[in-house]
Structures are given as structure tokens and as C-alpha cells.
Scaffold this motif. Structure first.
Motif, PDB file in Angstrom:
ATOM      1  N   PHE A  11     -26.528  74.399  51.331  1.00 16.77           N
ATOM      2  CA  PHE A  11     -27.353  74.761  49.999  1.00 16.77           C
ATOM      3  C   PHE A  11     -27.032  76.238  49.706  1.00 16.77           C
ATOM      4  O   PHE A  11     -26.531  77.025  50.299  1.00 16.77           O
ATOM      5  N   PRO A  20     -34.092  77.994  47.356  1.00 15.41           N
ATOM      6  CA  PRO A  20     -32.634  77.336  47.810  1.00 15.41           C
ATOM      7  C   PRO A  20     -32.863  76.101  47.007  1.00 15.41           C
ATOM      8  O   PRO A  20     -33.544  75.168  46.609  1.00 15.41           O
ATOM      9  N   PHE A  21     -31.292  75.603  46.842  1.00 13.91           N
ATOM     10  CA  PHE A  21     -31.143  74.176  46.206  1.00 13.91           C
ATOM     11  C   PHE A  21     -29.497  73.772  46.678  1.00 13.91           C
ATOM     12  O   PHE A  21     -28.887  74.769  47.022  1.00 13.91           O
ATOM     13  N   MET A  40     -35.655  70.856  39.541  1.00 14.93           N
ATOM     14  CA  MET A  40     -36.766  70.377  39.299  1.00 14.93           C
ATOM     15  C   MET A  40     -38.032  71.450  39.226  1.00 14.93           C
ATOM     16  O   MET A  40     -37.642  72.423  39.920  1.00 14.93           O
ATOM     17  N   VAL A  45     -41.003  73.136  39.486  1.00 19.34           N
ATOM     18  CA  VAL A  45     -42.322  72.716  40.285  1.00 19.34           C
ATOM     19  C   VAL A  45     -43.158  74.063  40.568  1.00 19.34           C
ATOM     20  O   VAL A  45     -44.274  73.915  40.705  1.00 19.34           O
ATOM     21  N   GLY A  46     -42.739  75.310  40.096  1.00 18.06           N
ATOM     22  CA  GLY A  46     -43.428  76.400  40.662  1.00 18.06           C
ATOM     23  C   GLY A  46     -42.968  77.569  39.858  1.00 18.06           C
ATOM     24  O   GLY A  46     -42.327  77.616  38.931  1.00 18.06           O
ATOM     25  N   VAL A  79     -40.592  80.070  40.604  1.00 17.84           N
ATOM     26  CA  VAL A  79     -39.237  80.578  40.559  1.00 17.84           C
ATOM     27  C   VAL A  79     -38.461  79.331  39.513  1.00 17.84           C
ATOM     28  O   VAL A  79     -37.639  79.700  38.579  1.00 17.84           O
ATOM     29  N   GLU A 126     -39.775  77.516  37.459  1.00 21.17           N
ATOM     30  CA  GLU A 126     -40.392  77.505  35.957  1.00 21.17           C
ATOM     31  C   GLU A 126     -39.368  78.750  35.224  1.00 21.17           C
ATOM     32  O   GLU A 126     -38.979  78.642  34.141  1.00 21.17           O
ATOM     33  N   VAL A 141     -35.271  64.061  42.139  1.00 19.97           N
ATOM     34  CA  VAL A 141     -34.151  65.247  42.401  1.00 19.97           C
ATOM     35  C   VAL A 141     -33.406  65.345  43.498  1.00 19.97           C
ATOM     36  O   VAL A 141     -32.500  65.883  43.588  1.00 19.97           O
ATOM     37  N   ALA A 171     -29.857  65.066  43.675  1.00 20.09           N
ATOM     38  CA  ALA A 171     -28.835  66.218  43.300  1.00 20.09           C
ATOM     39  C   ALA A 171     -27.835  66.276  44.653  1.00 20.09           C
ATOM     40  O   ALA A 171     -26.373  66.183  44.202  1.00 20.09           O
ATOM     41  N   PRO A 172     -28.344  66.290  45.713  1.00 22.17           N
ATOM     42  CA  PRO A 172     -27.399  66.595  46.836  1.00 22.17           C
ATOM     43  C   PRO A 172     -26.556  65.258  47.083  1.00 22.17           C
ATOM     44  O   PRO A 172     -25.356  65.307  47.261  1.00 22.17           O
ATOM     45  N   GLU A 225     -36.199  69.077  53.409  1.00 21.64           N
ATOM     46  CA  GLU A 225     -36.533  70.325  52.796  1.00 21.64           C
ATOM     47  C   GLU A 225     -37.642  70.929  53.344  1.00 21.64           C
ATOM     48  O   GLU A 225     -38.717  70.157  53.229  1.00 21.64           O
ATOM     49  N   LYS A 226     -37.561  72.203  53.789  1.00 24.44           N
ATOM     50  CA  LYS A 226     -38.892  73.101  54.228  1.00 24.44           C
ATOM     51  C   LYS A 226     -38.781  74.224  53.365  1.00 24.44           C
ATOM     52  O   LYS A 226     -37.869  74.581  52.873  1.00 24.44           O
ATOM     53  N   LYS A 227     -40.223  74.747  53.260  1.00 24.54           N
ATOM     54  CA  LYS A 227     -40.034  76.183  52.672  1.00 24.54           C
ATOM     55  C   LYS A 227     -39.303  77.031  53.202  1.00 24.54           C
ATOM     56  O   LYS A 227     -39.118  77.252  54.340  1.00 24.54           O
ATOM     57  N   MET A 228     -38.419  77.797  52.399  1.00 24.87           N
ATOM     58  CA  MET A 228     -37.331  78.621  52.870  1.00 24.87           C
ATOM     59  C   MET A 228     -37.746  80.332  52.315  1.00 24.87           C
ATOM     60  O   MET A 228     -38.135  80.250  51.276  1.00 24.87           O
ATOM     61  N   PRO A 285     -29.416  71.925  56.322  1.00 33.15           N
ATOM     62  CA  PRO A 285     -30.750  70.979  56.191  1.00 33.15           C
ATOM     63  C   PRO A 285     -29.983  69.415  56.543  1.00 33.15           C
ATOM     64  O   PRO A 285     -30.966  68.576  56.331  1.00 33.15           O
TER      65      PRO A 285
HETATM   66  C1  LIG Z   1     -32.264  73.114  51.588  1.00 34.54           C
HETATM   67  C2  LIG Z   1     -33.055  72.939  50.380  1.00 34.54           C
HETATM   68  C3  LIG Z   1     -32.375  72.504  49.087  1.00 34.54           C
HETATM   69  C4  LIG Z   1     -33.280  72.133  47.873  1.00 34.54           C
HETATM   70  N1  LIG Z   1     -32.416  71.641  46.904  1.00 34.54           N
HETATM   71  C5  LIG Z   1     -33.133  71.664  45.803  1.00 34.54           C
HETATM   72  C6  LIG Z   1     -32.616  70.731  44.644  1.00 34.54           C
HETATM   73  O1  LIG Z   1     -31.071  70.672  44.553  1.00 34.54           O
HETATM   74  N2  LIG Z   1     -32.911  70.670  43.593  1.00 34.54           N
HETATM   75  C7  LIG Z   1     -34.327  71.020  43.559  1.00 34.54           C
HETATM   76  O2  LIG Z   1     -35.130  70.894  42.222  1.00 34.54           O
HETATM   77  N3  LIG Z   1     -35.076  71.396  44.286  1.00 34.54           N
HETATM   78  C8  LIG Z   1     -34.404  71.639  45.561  1.00 34.54           C
HETATM   79  N4  LIG Z   1     -35.126  72.199  46.835  1.00 34.54           N
HETATM   80  C9  LIG Z   1     -36.499  72.521  46.419  1.00 34.54           C
HETATM   81  C10 LIG Z   1     -36.674  73.854  45.934  1.00 34.54           C
HETATM   82  O3  LIG Z   1     -36.051  74.783  46.872  1.00 34.54           O
HETATM   83  C11 LIG Z   1     -37.932  74.235  45.640  1.00 34.54           C
HETATM   84  O4  LIG Z   1     -38.630  73.543  44.789  1.00 34.54           O
HETATM   85  C12 LIG Z   1     -38.282  75.754  45.202  1.00 34.54           C
HETATM   86  O5  LIG Z   1     -38.278  76.654  46.232  1.00 34.54           O
HETATM   87  C13 LIG Z   1     -39.705  76.051  44.599  1.00 34.54           C
HETATM   88  O6  LIG Z   1     -39.864  77.201  44.184  1.00 34.54           O
HETATM   89  P1  LIG Z   1     -40.814  77.821  43.164  1.00 34.54           P
HETATM   90  O7  LIG Z   1     -40.987  79.105  43.198  1.00 34.54           O
HETATM   91  O8  LIG Z   1     -40.492  76.968  41.839  1.00 34.54           O
HETATM   92  O9  LIG Z   1     -42.130  77.112  43.650  1.00 34.54           O
HETATM   93  P2  LIG Z   1     -43.450  77.265  44.570  1.00 34.54           P
HETATM   94  O10 LIG Z   1     -44.313  77.926  43.455  1.00 34.54           O
HETATM   95  O11 LIG Z   1     -43.034  78.035  45.562  1.00 34.54           O
HETATM   96  O12 LIG Z   1     -44.036  75.985  44.847  1.00 34.54           O
HETATM   97  C14 LIG Z   1     -44.563  75.077  43.936  1.00 34.54           C
HETATM   98  C15 LIG Z   1     -44.514  73.625  44.816  1.00 34.54           C
HETATM   99  O13 LIG Z   1     -43.219  73.228  45.388  1.00 34.54           O
HETATM  100  C16 LIG Z   1     -43.398  73.283  46.854  1.00 34.54           C
HETATM  101  N5  LIG Z   1     -42.336  73.675  47.314  1.00 34.54           N
HETATM  102  C17 LIG Z   1     -41.737  75.253  47.500  1.00 34.54           C
HETATM  103  N6  LIG Z   1     -40.961  75.065  48.103  1.00 34.54           N
HETATM  104  C18 LIG Z   1     -40.513  74.065  48.481  1.00 34.54           C
HETATM  105  C19 LIG Z   1     -39.318  73.630  49.261  1.00 34.54           C
HETATM  106  N7  LIG Z   1     -38.446  74.378  49.899  1.00 34.54           N
HETATM  107  N8  LIG Z   1     -39.134  72.205  49.421  1.00 34.54           N
HETATM  108  C20 LIG Z   1     -40.182  71.343  49.004  1.00 34.54           C
HETATM  109  N9  LIG Z   1     -41.311  71.749  48.639  1.00 34.54           N
HETATM  110  C21 LIG Z   1     -41.374  73.098  47.925  1.00 34.54           C
HETATM  111  C22 LIG Z   1     -44.665  74.167  47.300  1.00 34.54           C
HETATM  112  O14 LIG Z   1     -45.316  73.576  48.423  1.00 34.54           O
HETATM  113  C23 LIG Z   1     -45.533  73.844  45.975  1.00 34.54           C
HETATM  114  O15 LIG Z   1     -46.239  72.602  46.155  1.00 34.54           O
HETATM  115  C24 LIG Z   1     -34.394  72.430  47.861  1.00 34.54           C
HETATM  116  C25 LIG Z   1     -35.106  72.863  49.041  1.00 34.54           C
HETATM  117  C26 LIG Z   1     -34.352  73.285  50.274  1.00 34.54           C
HETATM  118  C27 LIG Z   1     -35.109  73.690  51.307  1.00 34.54           C
END
Ligand SMILES: Cc1cc2nc3c(=O)[nH]c(=O)nc-3n(C[C@H](O)[C@H](O)[C@H](O)COP(=O)(O)OP(=O)(O)OC[C@H]3O[C@@H](n4cnc5c(N)ncnc54)[C@H](O)[C@@H]3O)c2cc1C
Ligand code: FES
Length: 275
Positions: A42, A54-55, A72, A74-75, A77, A79, A117, A120-121, A235-238, A260
Motif C-alpha cells: 500500500f 492508506p490505499f 471509496m 467514507v470520511g 480524507v 471526501e 472496493v 482494488a488490490p 485493513e486496520k486504521k493506520m 497488509p
Molecule cells: C492497507 C490498506 C489499504 C487500503 N486500500 C484501500 C483502497 O484501495 N481503496 C479504498 O477505498 N480504501 C482502502 N483502504 C481504506 C482507507 O484507508 C480508508 O477508507 C480511509 O483511511 C478512510 O479515511 P477517511 O478520513 O476518509 O475516513 P474517516 O473519517 O477516518 O473514517 C470514516 C469511516 O471509515 C472507517 N475507516 C477509517 N480508516 C479505515 C481503514 N483503514 N480501514 C477500514 N475502515 C476505515 C472508519 O472507522 C469510519 O467508519 C485501505 C486501508 C488499508 C489499511
């Protein structure tokens, strides 16, 4: 030898943005200098003044001077990432973490399962395998989405299906009124019933929402896959991405450093792996 600074951000120009679904976009990026990665690893993607997340790149690792990332919303960053336009400059750092062990896949029947999503990987892996498909016995890609409009990479499917050694099956959970779909309607795990399963020492790679990865893993074990052959992209919060902050701890592992990509064998005894 001088070590690369892991916090160093490489500027990258956004060259194209593809609307994949109402919540998912693919960004074509041209980094200022190549970022060679191995499929499964990633990167941290940042929007100046906003933050980073992270993506996993969704392009083949054989393409080094450009990179696709499918994201995708979701939040916070994500956005802001969804607001970037062609010509904008974003930041990339990495690559980080473990990759799919392609050497072990050679000569095998590779099964890939991607959900939402999580495709993607798995697209990165799939395109990487296509690059030298002669090295593999066959590649079967099972792709799932909630509805037809959530299915990503629709525009590439016909091209992928042209390859002799490749099979791509797709399913959606349901077809809401006003949307059309002429492939399977079922959970992606049900697609396992529609293929010739060859578990004996062959690898299977799974990426998707935690619930999908959990049920896919349980089904694959029932079909006879061994825990060492089931590869999961966790996937964990990073935060730091480099094993310093402990945000991504999963049992005895750091997902950012030890993952991962994990085999089920590695993590099956850790707690809360599907959360
Ligand atoms: C190694 C890795 C690879 C990833 N690859 C992709 C990818 O290819 N495409 C993609 O769309 N997303 C991927 N993700 C998930 C992506 O990192 C999170 O969606 C992103 O960090 C959310 O950030 P945000 O500030 O928009 O959301 P926030 O405002 O931080 O959170 C919004 C919501 O997303 C959840 N969330 C936040 N971070 C993660 C996370 N790391 N994993 C799961 N849920 C999370 C929160 O619990 C909350 O419910 C990956 C995550 C990891 C750890
Ligand atoms: S993200 Fe900081 S230790 Fe893994």
C-alpha cells in the motif's frame, strides 16, 4: 547505503478521474518519480493541507511511472480526495507492507475473490498476473458488489474475459428497480459453487469487507483450501504506515509492517481479525 526517508512525500499529478460508482472513483496518477511497488503493498495518499490515508494501488506493479488508486468515499480524507480533478497535485509516500508472493503462485490455478472496493488490490494482482499469464496455469476472478451500480471496473470486463486462461465471474447481492444486470445475483461467496474448485496447493486471494472475508475464508476451508494458501488483505486504521504508532496492531502483528497481506494460517489465532 542511504535509506529512503519513509515520510518523504512524492508529488503526483492527477491525470484522469474515473467515476466507478456513486461512491468510488479511480485516480490515474503520474508521480514526479516512479514509485515501484509489489502488488498487495500500500501507499499513503495525501491531499495537501487535508491529510493522508492508506490505499492499495489498483494498477499492475509492472506499470511503474503511473499508478491507479481506486478510492471509496467514507470520511474526511476520502471526501477531499474525491474532490481532486485532473491537473491537481496530490502526494504519495511508500510503498509499504507485504505483497502477494507471486513466486509461489507460478504454475498454479490462482483464485481471486474481490468484494466492493476490495476489488482494488485484487485488480492490481489480476493485472499483474495477466502481464505474464503464461507463468500461471489459470486465473479465476470472482467479483462481487452490492448492486449493479456499485460494480467497479465494468469497462474492462470484456477485455479481461478475452484471455484464454482467465475466467471472470461477477455477482451482485440485489438488483434495485431501474438497474439492469445479466450476470449472477447472489453473494460473491456463492460464486464458488459455479467454478471448478482446485484447492490442492493452489492459492486463493481474498479482499473485501470484513464480513465477506470471514465467510469467504470459512467456505474456502470447507472446500479444502489450507490456511497457508488463503491470502487475506487486512485493513486496520493506520497512521504512520511504518510500524511506529501502533494504530494498526492486530494481535502480535502490525498490519502496516507485517501485512497488509497475511495468510489465514498466520492470523487465525489472533483476536478480532474480522473487525
Ligand atoms: C492497507 C490498506 C489499504 C487500503 N486500500 C484501500 C483502497 O484501495 N481503496 C479504498 O477505498 N480504501 C482502502 N483502504 C481504506 C482507507 O484507508 C480508508 O477508507 C480511509 O483511511 C478512510 O479515511 P477517511 O478520513 O476518509 O475516513 P474517516 O473519517 O477516518 O473514517 C470514516 C469511516 O471509515 C472507517 N475507516 C477509517 N480508516 C479505515 C481503514 N483503514 N480501514 C477500514 N475502515 C476505515 C472508519 O472507522 C469510519 O467508519 C485501505 C486501508 C488499508 C489499511
Ligand atoms: S500504522 Fe503506525 S504502526 Fe502501523
Amino acid at each position: 547505503m542511504e535509506r529512503e526517508n519513509p515520510y518523504k512525500v512524492i508529488p503526483a499529478e492527477v491525470t484522469e478521474v474515473i467515476d466507478e460508482s456513486p461512491t468510488i472513483k479511480t485516480f490515474h496518477l503520474k508521480p514526479e518519480k516512479p514509485i515501484p511497488f509489489k502488488t498487495g503493498q500500500f501507499i499513503e495518499f495525501s491531499v495537501p493541507g487535508i491529510g493522508e490515508a492508506p490505499f492499495t494501488p489498483s494498477s499492475s506493479h509492472y506499470v511503474v511511472d503511473e499508478m491507479d488508486v481506486t478510492i471509496m468515499k467514507v470520511g474526511f480524507v476520502t471526501e477531499h480526495i474525491h474532490r481532486v480533478k485532473p491537473g491537481d497535485i496530490v502526494g504519495l509516500r511508500g510503498p509499504f507492507g507485504s505483497c502477494y508472493p507471486l513466486e509461489k503462485f507460478k504454475g498454479k490455478d490462482v483464485l481471486i475473490m474481490g468484494g466492493g472496493v476490495g476489488m482494488a488490490p485484487t485488480r492490481s494482482l489480476f493485472l499483474t498476473l495477466l502481464h505474464d499469464i503464461d507463468q500461471y496455469n489459470s486465473v479465476t476472478f470472482l467479483a462481487g458488489a452490492r448492486t449493479p451500480e456499485d460494480m467497479i471496473y465494468k469497462y474492462q470486463i470484456e477485455e479481461w474475459r478475452k484471455h484464454e486462461k482467465v475466467k471472470v465471474l461477477r455477482s451482485v447481492d440485489s438488483v434495485p428497480e431501474g438497474q439492469s444486470w445479466d450476470e449472477e445475483v447472489c453473494l460473491v461467496t456463492k460464486l464458488l459453487e459455479k467454478i471448478d474448485i482446485k484447492p490442492d496447493g493452489n492459492p486463493v486471494v481474498v479482499c473485501g469487507p470484513p464480513i465477506m472475508m470471514k465467510f469467504a475464508t470459512m467456505d474456502l476451508l470447507k472446500y479444502g483450501y489450507s490456511p497457508e494458501d488463503i491470502y487475506l488483505s487486512m485493513e486496520k486504521k493506520m497512521y504512520c504506515g511504518i510500524g511506529q504508532c501502533r494504530h494498526c496492531v492486530m494481535g502480535k502483528y502490525f498490519v502496516c509492517k507485517d501485512g497488509p497481506v497475511f495468510t489465514y494460517e498466520m492470523i487465525k489465532n489472533e483476536e478480532n481479525i474480522w473487525e
